[in-house]
Scaffold this motif. Sequence first.
Motif, PDB file in Angstrom:
ATOM      1  N   SER A  27       0.835  -1.199   0.000  1.00  0.00           N
ATOM      2  CA  SER A  27       0.000   0.000   0.000  1.00  0.00           C
ATOM      3  C   SER A  27       0.869   1.248   0.000  1.00  0.00           C
ATOM      4  O   SER A  27       1.776   1.388   0.811  1.00  0.00           O
ATOM      5  N   LYS A  28       0.565   2.173  -0.911  1.00  0.00           N
ATOM      6  CA  LYS A  28       1.321   3.423  -0.924  1.00  0.00           C
ATOM      7  C   LYS A  28       0.972   4.295   0.269  1.00  0.00           C
ATOM      8  O   LYS A  28       1.787   5.101   0.712  1.00  0.00           O
ATOM      9  N   HIS A  29      -0.263   4.153   0.776  1.00  0.00           N
ATOM     10  CA  HIS A  29      -0.604   4.834   2.024  1.00  0.00           C
ATOM     11  C   HIS A  29       0.351   4.381   3.125  1.00  0.00           C
ATOM     12  O   HIS A  29       0.834   5.175   3.924  1.00  0.00           O
ATOM     13  N   CYS A  30       0.616   3.089   3.139  1.00  0.00           N
ATOM     14  CA  CYS A  30       1.504   2.529   4.161  1.00  0.00           C
ATOM     15  C   CYS A  30       2.921   3.065   3.995  1.00  0.00           C
ATOM     16  O   CYS A  30       3.549   3.502   4.965  1.00  0.00           O
ATOM     17  N   LEU A  31       3.419   3.048   2.775  1.00  0.00           N
ATOM     18  CA  LEU A  31       4.791   3.478   2.548  1.00  0.00           C
ATOM     19  C   LEU A  31       5.024   4.896   3.041  1.00  0.00           C
ATOM     20  O   LEU A  31       6.047   5.199   3.662  1.00  0.00           O
ATOM     21  N   THR A  32       4.065   5.797   2.810  1.00  0.00           N
ATOM     22  CA  THR A  32       4.262   7.198   3.148  1.00  0.00           C
ATOM     23  C   THR A  32       4.328   7.417   4.656  1.00  0.00           C
ATOM     24  O   THR A  32       5.308   7.944   5.183  1.00  0.00           O
ATOM     25  N   TRP A  33       3.269   7.016   5.372  1.00  0.00           N
ATOM     26  CA  TRP A  33       3.283   7.285   6.824  1.00  0.00           C
ATOM     27  C   TRP A  33       4.339   6.448   7.528  1.00  0.00           C
ATOM     28  O   TRP A  33       4.970   6.902   8.493  1.00  0.00           O
ATOM     29  N   PHE A  34       4.572   5.214   7.021  1.00  0.00           N
ATOM     30  CA  PHE A  34       5.522   4.324   7.690  1.00  0.00           C
ATOM     31  C   PHE A  34       6.948   4.833   7.539  1.00  0.00           C
ATOM     32  O   PHE A  34       7.788   4.636   8.415  1.00  0.00           O
ATOM     33  N   GLN A  35       7.225   5.503   6.419  1.00  0.00           N
ATOM     34  CA  GLN A  35       8.543   6.108   6.264  1.00  0.00           C
ATOM     35  C   GLN A  35       8.783   7.187   7.330  1.00  0.00           C
ATOM     36  O   GLN A  35       9.859   7.267   7.920  1.00  0.00           O
ATOM     37  N   VAL A  36       7.768   8.006   7.556  1.00  0.00           N
ATOM     38  CA  VAL A  36       7.896   9.070   8.558  1.00  0.00           C
ATOM     39  C   VAL A  36       8.036   8.458   9.952  1.00  0.00           C
ATOM     40  O   VAL A  36       8.863   8.885  10.758  1.00  0.00           O
TER      41      VAL A  36
END
Length: 589
Positions: free
Chosen positions: A488-497
Motif C-alpha cells: 500500500s502506498k498509504h503505508c509506505l508514506t506514513w511508515f517512512q515518517v
Amino acid sequence: NREDTNPSKNRAKILQCLYTSRYKSHRDRVPKPAEGTCTWVTEHQKYQDWSKKEASGLLWLSADPACGKSVTASFLVTHLESQRNATVCYFFFKDDNTEQKSAIFALCAILHQLFVQRKPLSKYAEEAFEAKGEKFAEEVDTLWDILAKAVAEGGCGDVICVVDALDECEEETLAPLIRRITCLPGSQTSNVPLKFLVTSRPYHRIEIELSSMGTTIRLKGENEIKSIITDVTRVIDEGIRNLELVWGNHGGLEYLRELLRSSADRTFLWVSLILELLRNSVDGSRAELIDIVSTAPASLDELYTKILSKSTDHDKARRVLNIVVAAARPLTLIEMNNALTVRRDYESMRVLQGDLYPRPETTVKNWCGLFVRVIDSKIYLVHQTAREFLIKGSLPGRGNWQYTLSPKDSNFIIADICISYLSREEFSGSPLAMDARGRISKEAVNDYLEKYSFLDYAVRHWADHFRDSQDNGMELFEFTRLICGAGSKHCLTWFQVYWFNIRRYHIFPKDFTHLMMASLLGQGTVVGRLLEEGGDLNARSRLYGTALNIAAVEGDEGITKRLLQKSVKAYFYGKGYNILHTKQVRELH
C-alpha cells in the motif's frame, strides 16, 4: 575536589540522547507564584533541616490536590538557584504528556541539565554510551549510576534535584526511582553531595516507599492550614489588584476581596478559576460580580460541572475533552483543528482544509470554557483534578460530565481520527525519496510534516490509540488494511515518517506485510484476526525476518505466543525454523 576540565569526547551525542523531553517548557506551564507566596516552605524547620545537611538528603513536600505543589516546586527551583552555591536541576511530572510521565525522562532531563551546567561531567556517561549507544538513556539504573558517580567524583559541588508530582509518574518506572532516591542517604554513597526535593499528593503507597529507609524528611503541607490560607489570601489580594487595574477602578473592588476570602475553599485552583470568571464577566457591574462569587459552587467538582454546563455545544465540548484526555501529548491548536474536522468520508486534504475553524482557540474556549487552557498554542486541561473529574472509574457517572469519559472510548475517537487522516489520497502517491542505503533525509521528513500539520501526531500515536481502544478498535480494522496492507502506498508514506522518527538508524523495510506491521506495533487483536484469516503467515522481510522475528525482537510476549500457536516460523541466517519443534527436539536430547 577541583572539577576536572576534560569533557567527554562524545559530549554532543550524549547530550542529544539525554534530551528526551522539553523540560524547560514543561516548567513554564506552571503559573508564576503570587508575590509573597510559597515562602512558608523555605521558612519551615523541616526545610531548614534538609537544607543544612552537608551531604545527601531527601525532602518530601506533600500536599492535597490543587494546593499549589507545582507552583511551590517552581518557586523552590528559582529560590535554590539564587540562594545556594549549587547546581540545581528539575523535572515536572504530568499525567497528560508522555514526555512527563516516565522516571527515565526525569533522569535524562536531570543529567542533561547537569551536563549543560557542568560540561566536564558528561565524561561519566561515556562508558555507558560506548557500551549501549543511545539505549543507555532508556534505563533507570544506568542513568542513576551515571548521576551518582558524576556528583561523587566530578568535584562539581552540591547538586540539588527538584522533582514535582511523583504521583503522576507511571508506576513501572516510579518504583525504581524512589528506591534509588531513598537509598541515597545512609548508604555507602551517603557523602555524595546530591540532594532531592520531591513533591506529591499524600498517597499511602508513596508514603510507604518514601519512608522505607527512615531518612526521609517530610514536610506535610496538608497540615499547614494556616500557611495555605495565608497564601490563598495573597493570591486573592493580587487577583483583585489586577482586576482593579484592568477596569481602572482602584480600590473599588474591596467588597469582592472580602467575599472571596470568606468563600475560598483553601485551594488555589478554586480561587484562580473564580478570578478568571470575574475577569471574563460581561459588564463588570457590581451586581454581576457579586453574583459570580456568591453563586460559585463550594467544591471543585461542582465548579467544574457549572463551567461545562455553560458550553455553547455540549457534544463538541465532549469530543474536545475526549481528545485532550486521551492524547499522548498536548495537541497544538492547529492539530486540534485538524482533529475536530477530519472525517472518514473526507478523501482529500483539500476538503478538510476548507472546513477548518477560522479561530480554533476561540471555538474551543466557547465549547469548554475555563475547563481547558491554551498555553503556547497548546491545549491543556485546567488541572490534573479536571482529568480525574472526567475519567470514568469504579464510581458511577454523576450528571452529564463527572466520571463520564471512558479511556477506551476516548482512545477510539483519536484512533479513528488518526487513521482517517492517514487514509487521505495525498498520502497514497508520494512516498518520500530514500538514498541508496534505504535512509530518508531529515529535510524531506521535516518538509512533509510542515506541509501536513496533523501528520506527526497521527504517525507516532495512531497505533497506540488503536491498541488502547481495546475491542472497540476492531471497528476500524478494515480501515487499517488501507494504511498497513502489503504494498500500500498509504503505508509506505506514513511508515517512512514513523520509521525515521522512531528507528532512523535502521534501514527502512519496503516489504512488511500487515501481520508484520501489527506485530511491530503491538496490535494483538489485529494479529489474532490476521492469523484467523490465514494467508502467507510465514512471509519474510529480507532484513527483519517473519512476524515472529519482529515480535520477539520487540519483546512482545503476548503476540509472540499467538504466532507460535499458529506455527509461524522464525528465520535465522536465511533459514526458517518452527520454534516449537526446535525446542521439543532440544528437550528430547
